[in-house]
Design an enzyme around this catalytic site. Sequence first.
Site, short mmCIF file in Angstrom:
data_model
loop_
_atom_site.label_atom_id
_atom_site.label_comp_id
_atom_site.label_asym_id
_atom_site.label_seq_id
_atom_site.Cartn_x
_atom_site.Cartn_y
_atom_site.Cartn_z
N HIS A 280 4.88 -44.88 11.30
CA HIS A 280 4.91 -45.65 10.06
C HIS A 280 6.24 -45.56 9.32
O HIS A 280 6.35 -46.10 8.22
CB HIS A 280 3.81 -45.18 9.10
CG HIS A 280 2.43 -45.62 9.47
ND1 HIS A 280 1.95 -46.88 9.23
CD2 HIS A 280 1.43 -44.95 10.09
CE1 HIS A 280 0.70 -46.98 9.67
NE2 HIS A 280 0.37 -45.81 10.20
N LYS B 120 3.42 -50.11 -5.85
CA LYS B 120 3.53 -49.28 -4.65
C LYS B 120 3.97 -47.89 -5.10
O LYS B 120 4.38 -47.72 -6.25
CB LYS B 120 4.49 -49.86 -3.62
CG LYS B 120 5.79 -50.41 -4.17
CD LYS B 120 6.59 -51.14 -3.10
CE LYS B 120 6.13 -52.58 -2.92
NZ LYS B 120 5.79 -52.93 -1.55
N ARG B 121 3.86 -46.91 -4.22
CA ARG B 121 4.29 -45.58 -4.64
C ARG B 121 5.78 -45.62 -5.02
O ARG B 121 6.54 -46.43 -4.49
CB ARG B 121 4.04 -44.54 -3.55
CG ARG B 121 4.80 -44.71 -2.27
CD ARG B 121 4.32 -43.72 -1.22
NE ARG B 121 4.88 -44.02 0.09
CZ ARG B 121 6.00 -43.49 0.57
NH1 ARG B 121 6.68 -42.63 -0.17
NH2 ARG B 121 6.44 -43.82 1.77
N LYS C 123 11.99 -48.09 -1.99
CA LYS C 123 11.24 -49.26 -2.43
C LYS C 123 11.91 -49.95 -3.62
O LYS C 123 11.56 -51.06 -3.98
CB LYS C 123 9.80 -48.86 -2.77
CG LYS C 123 9.03 -48.38 -1.53
CD LYS C 123 7.62 -47.94 -1.86
CE LYS C 123 6.89 -47.38 -0.66
NZ LYS C 123 6.55 -48.39 0.36
N THR D 131 1.68 -53.62 3.44
CA THR D 131 0.48 -54.45 3.46
C THR D 131 0.25 -55.10 2.10
O THR D 131 -0.42 -56.12 2.02
CB THR D 131 -0.77 -53.63 3.85
OG1 THR D 131 -0.87 -52.48 3.01
CG2 THR D 131 -0.70 -53.20 5.31
N LYS E 204 -1.24 -58.89 0.95
CA LYS E 204 -2.30 -59.12 -0.04
C LYS E 204 -1.84 -60.11 -1.11
O LYS E 204 -2.59 -61.00 -1.51
CB LYS E 204 -2.72 -57.79 -0.67
CG LYS E 204 -3.35 -56.82 0.31
CD LYS E 204 -3.37 -55.39 -0.23
CE LYS E 204 -3.72 -54.41 0.88
NZ LYS E 204 -3.49 -53.02 0.49
#
Length: 792
Positions: free
Chosen positions: A343, A521-522, A527, A629, A633
């Site tokens: 991942h 998101k975390r 990110k 993911t 969504k």
Amino acid sequence: MKTDILNRLKYSQGKDAENASVYDWRIALSLVLRDEMVETWFRSTKETYAASPKRVYYLSMEFLIGRLIEDMISNLGLEDTARKAMEELGQDYDTIVHDEPDAALGNGGLGRLAACFIDSLATLGIPAFGYGIRYEHGLFEQSFAQGQQVEKPETWLTQRHAWEFERPESQYSIGFGGHVDHHEGKAYWHPTEVVMATAYDTPVVGWRGMWGNTLRLWAAEPSNEFDLESFNRGDYLAAGRSEALARTISRVLYPDDTTESGKELRLKQEYFFTAASLMDLVRRYLRDHDDIRALPDFVAIQLNDTHPAIAGPELVRLLVDDHGLAMDEAIDLACRCLSYTNHTLLPEALERWSEHLMGRILPRHMEIIRAIEHAHQTEFPNSPRILEHGDVRMGELAFVMAHKVNGVSALHTELVKETVFADLHRIHPTRIINQTNGITPRRWLHGCNPALRNVINDQIGDGWVTDLEQLSALKAKRGDAGFVDAFSAAKRANKVTLSNWIGETIGVTLNPDAMFDVQIKRIHEYKRQLMNLLETVALWNDMRDNPNANWTPRVKIFGGKAAPGYFVAKDIIRLINDVASVINADEVTGDMLKIVYPPNYNVTMAERLIPAADLSEQISTAGKEASGTGNMKFALNGALTIGTLDGANVEIREHVGSENFFLFGLTAAEVMERRTHHGFARAAIEASPRLQRVLGQIAEGRFAPHDPSRYHGLVGMLYDHDYFLVTCDFDSYFDTQRRVDIAYRNTQNWASMAIANTASMGWFSSDRTIQGYARDIWNVHSLTSPKLEKSA
């Protein structure tokens, strides 16, 4: 159903209708639903034993299942019945179902993916077990104090978890430490510490209750009885020491491993649930089979990331020490059972344990790891080593012990081949394959977005719930004014609902006609929530400089937790909150720009935010996000994406069309090249007056006037060590956001683009992903109708 609920209220909760609380009504309804699930679950189990097929065992540290009550009502087709029953009993259905706490069994995408997969396995009728840990407190409950993240224990299990069945008969001894004796060619491990793994089973029923699988979670319990002698001596702490040590193992998800004791606990957690799961599946196999050598014909074990990578040595230990196989044969059998999902390309996320720690906690496994490496090195001289510089490299161990290794998006899989496992890929050129992630449409459209679900069903029926490709029929509706209006009305209704909730929750009033721009998101540097925030400040500056211009009103919504020991991420959270407090109070920009950061992001919050989002922020540094993911969504629910060519963004853009995706930033290859330039970050800042201004404001304390030096470290990092290239992508990101502003003002065209996103997401169903695993990795088949297997 009313009768069943009243009976459960009386005989399970000990309450009558007049004195029952919301909690009592919710438990009664949950138990009625569980009764329905059990019928399917039992039938599926009997059919599985009768057919004796190959089964899937999915091992994951996280299963972020969220609330189950709405999920199960939907999958069982009982939503209208349950709503009517509760209303006729004088109860508000929505209040009852929203009373359920989120199960604290995960953190982010890894756990949510596992939850989607077990839903798809059940919907497709593939016999499977999910295996994980029954965390007492999960990760943590997040709150903010003066903008800073505060961590409190998640207390989801202080209430009864209505969906599970405790299985005290399914209990295994898990050892740690001690020493290994060798006699006459056999090894005997003598652990000094033993805990018991006790199973808790949750039925997982697929769409329309056609098939049921099991999520089995392990709780740690002491192996010794209560020490009455110590208690009677007055040594009360000693009397409960074994219980406290055992409970620690299944208490918290991802304990802080910056200390040696934290590392030890985390390794124990990973071995605890992996060992219990393997013992359990071997026991189940031997119930109906005599030859342990046929295990790979009936067992497929999927390792979700490196957390359960100790499965390779543990399965070899069981085969050699308990069943008498030779080491080489055991390694071969284990490899044929095991497969591994990678991942991440982040080196720090590919776990390493010191040989000293591994040898002290799992001495027999350390011997087996050396044997595995010796066997691999003998067959492939000069291949990458599992043991390096005193560490056990768990990514390499998982790779060597798996017959297939999969990436989770097309780009990620190619980068896995080229970077982290390049040398192993050269030796095993057919081992790495791709299985692009997917999401379950049952929860992530049908369940969480009834407004849009109803609009779609009115147009094309509900066959899309198990055949998401049917959404492509909506492309032809983009010119249908009635459908476009209904689609847009559903989005606005979701935005009104979210605005009301945010007003009630954090006291910020929102304009539902503003663009809802969401990044959930975390919190992690790659990110790039920080880049999002810097762009927000830059936009605020431009608005203040020219308040009468034709601005597109925006609401910037953040959500996510930072790991307790990740101090840079926690600084970013505090900066978001500090900036929000200034901008939200600014009378010049008013409703043109707001920032909201609801605390304690979880699945339930995602189910509120995603249906209401207009713009999806997928802005990670190219080459760092394996898949994502959340991006799927959002697009499925009619949000447009602003993003880099990273992870599954690449494939989403291909499916929805480049004209319906806002692309910006460097590619993965350009990122790697840019890092070779000395001073690249400082040069990017000096070339961007807008970015210079924002960084200057932060550095001078504009958003922390009582502590002006608060963010000097963050700003200095961007100038001197901007590894994730926030500065280099900033101008491209800012300019692309202004294209988004223009596009949003054309409401009809925006709606058409949003419809194109929803209509093009069929390929991103987790049903399609699981069929890929079943075909390319596990070699398993559905036991339900061929029609369902084909349609899904």
